[in-house]
Design a protein around this motif. Structure first.
Motif, PDB file in Angstrom:
ATOM      1  N   HIS A  24       0.454  -0.957   0.145  1.00 51.18           N
ATOM      2  CA  HIS A  24      -0.389   0.479  -0.022  1.00 51.18           C
ATOM      3  C   HIS A  24       0.561   1.271   0.509  1.00 51.18           C
ATOM      4  O   HIS A  24       0.524   2.429   0.124  1.00 51.18           O
ATOM      5  CB  HIS A  24      -1.242  -0.087   1.685  1.00 51.18           C
ATOM      6  N   THR A  25       2.129   1.619  -0.051  1.00 48.02           N
ATOM      7  CA  THR A  25       2.983   2.301  -0.361  1.00 48.02           C
ATOM      8  C   THR A  25       3.046   2.628  -1.428  1.00 48.02           C
ATOM      9  O   THR A  25       3.053   4.181  -1.538  1.00 48.02           O
ATOM     10  CB  THR A  25       4.276   2.076   0.362  1.00 48.02           C
ATOM     11  N   TRP A  40      -2.379   5.791  -0.121  1.00 47.29           N
ATOM     12  CA  TRP A  40      -2.389   5.215   1.521  1.00 47.29           C
ATOM     13  C   TRP A  40      -1.250   6.209   1.531  1.00 47.29           C
ATOM     14  O   TRP A  40      -1.244   6.905   3.055  1.00 47.29           O
ATOM     15  CB  TRP A  40      -1.465   4.220   1.501  1.00 47.29           C
ATOM     16  N   THR A  41       0.195   7.018   0.757  1.00 44.71           N
ATOM     17  CA  THR A  41       1.031   7.920   1.355  1.00 44.71           C
ATOM     18  C   THR A  41       1.233   8.842   0.703  1.00 44.71           C
ATOM     19  O   THR A  41       0.664   9.257  -0.563  1.00 44.71           O
ATOM     20  CB  THR A  41       2.405   7.022   1.478  1.00 44.71           C
ATOM     21  N   SER A  50       7.346   4.587   3.615  1.00 42.54           N
ATOM     22  CA  SER A  50       6.546   5.332   4.762  1.00 42.54           C
ATOM     23  C   SER A  50       5.518   5.162   4.416  1.00 42.54           C
ATOM     24  O   SER A  50       4.476   5.175   5.808  1.00 42.54           O
ATOM     25  CB  SER A  50       6.489   5.989   3.146  1.00 42.54           C
ATOM     26  N   TYR A  51       4.798   4.299   3.939  1.00 45.26           N
ATOM     27  CA  TYR A  51       3.595   2.844   4.761  1.00 45.26           C
ATOM     28  C   TYR A  51       4.120   2.965   5.828  1.00 45.26           C
ATOM     29  O   TYR A  51       2.388   3.638   7.132  1.00 45.26           O
ATOM     30  CB  TYR A  51       3.061   2.068   3.871  1.00 45.26           C
ATOM     31  N   PHE A  52       4.407   2.489   6.401  1.00 43.30           N
ATOM     32  CA  PHE A  52       4.827   2.107   8.101  1.00 43.30           C
ATOM     33  C   PHE A  52       4.785   3.166   8.966  1.00 43.30           C
ATOM     34  O   PHE A  52       4.497   3.121   9.829  1.00 43.30           O
ATOM     35  CB  PHE A  52       5.728   0.598   8.515  1.00 43.30           C
ATOM     36  N   GLN A 105      14.308  -0.032   6.749  1.00 47.66           N
ATOM     37  CA  GLN A 105      13.386  -0.241   4.698  1.00 47.66           C
ATOM     38  C   GLN A 105      14.131  -1.953   4.472  1.00 47.66           C
ATOM     39  O   GLN A 105      13.579  -2.050   3.247  1.00 47.66           O
ATOM     40  CB  GLN A 105      13.944   0.695   3.791  1.00 47.66           C
ATOM     41  N   ALA A 106      15.908  -1.763   4.382  1.00 51.92           N
ATOM     42  CA  ALA A 106      16.009  -2.893   3.765  1.00 51.92           C
ATOM     43  C   ALA A 106      15.579  -4.005   4.741  1.00 51.92           C
ATOM     44  O   ALA A 106      15.088  -4.665   3.440  1.00 51.92           O
ATOM     45  CB  ALA A 106      17.169  -2.786   4.016  1.00 51.92           C
ATOM     46  N   LEU A 107      14.662  -3.623   5.821  1.00 52.94           N
ATOM     47  CA  LEU A 107      13.918  -5.389   5.984  1.00 52.94           C
ATOM     48  C   LEU A 107      12.784  -5.958   5.428  1.00 52.94           C
ATOM     49  O   LEU A 107      12.681  -6.897   5.325  1.00 52.94           O
ATOM     50  CB  LEU A 107      14.008  -5.357   7.904  1.00 52.94           C
ATOM     51  N   PHE A 108      12.566  -4.545   5.254  1.00 50.72           N
ATOM     52  CA  PHE A 108      10.906  -4.343   4.807  1.00 50.72           C
ATOM     53  C   PHE A 108      11.228  -4.885   2.999  1.00 50.72           C
ATOM     54  O   PHE A 108      10.769  -5.767   2.917  1.00 50.72           O
ATOM     55  CB  PHE A 108      10.168  -3.178   5.085  1.00 50.72           C
TER      56      PHE A 108
END
Length: 132
Positions: A24-25, A40-41, A50-52, A105-108
């Motif tokens: 959804h970002t 969403w963003t 950025s969504y999170f 962000q890298a983990l995401f």
């Protein structure tokens, strides 16, 4: 529990459910297609975490779209979240992943890639991906 009821039978755990929600970002809801309306963003053409970040940082107010569909909107930015997005904050097991992805962000990206591949290949057999 709605998200788990949909995704767990397909083999997705909480971490993967949250990672997939991060899609959804990018993009936006189009009222003529889904009944929902808005992005969403604040930068809906950029794939990042950025969504999170926005999910954790902003407050959203319940509203109904012109089609009568319930959603939530951040007054200042005009961005939206659906009930399924906000559910990620109301469940501690989901929220811990939202918090992780907002910081890393890298983990995401890594978790999203795994979950997205699994989603795309779900139900497929004899894939040649590992051979090619």
């Amino acid at each position: 529990d709605h998200l788990r009821a949909i995704f767990q039978p397909k083999g997705f755990d909480d971490r993967a459910i949250v990672a997939l929600s991060g899609a959804h970002t990018v993009g936006r809801c189009h009222i003529e297609r889904s009944g929902f309306d808005g992005a969403w963003t604040e930068d809906p053409l950029k794939f990042d975490n950025s969504y999170f970040k926005e999910l954790l940082a902003k407050s959203y107010t319940d509203e109904k779209t012109a089609r009568g569909v319930p959603q939530c909107r951040h007054a200042a930015s005009g961005t939206i979240m659906l009930k399924s997005d906000l559910a990620l904050l109301n469940d501690a097991a989901f929220k811990k992943h939202v918090e992780e992805y907002s910081r890393d962000q890298a983990l995401f990206f890594a978790d999203f890639a795994k979950a997205w591949t699994k989603l795309q290949e779900n139900g497929c057999e004899n894939l040649m991906r590992d051979v090619l």
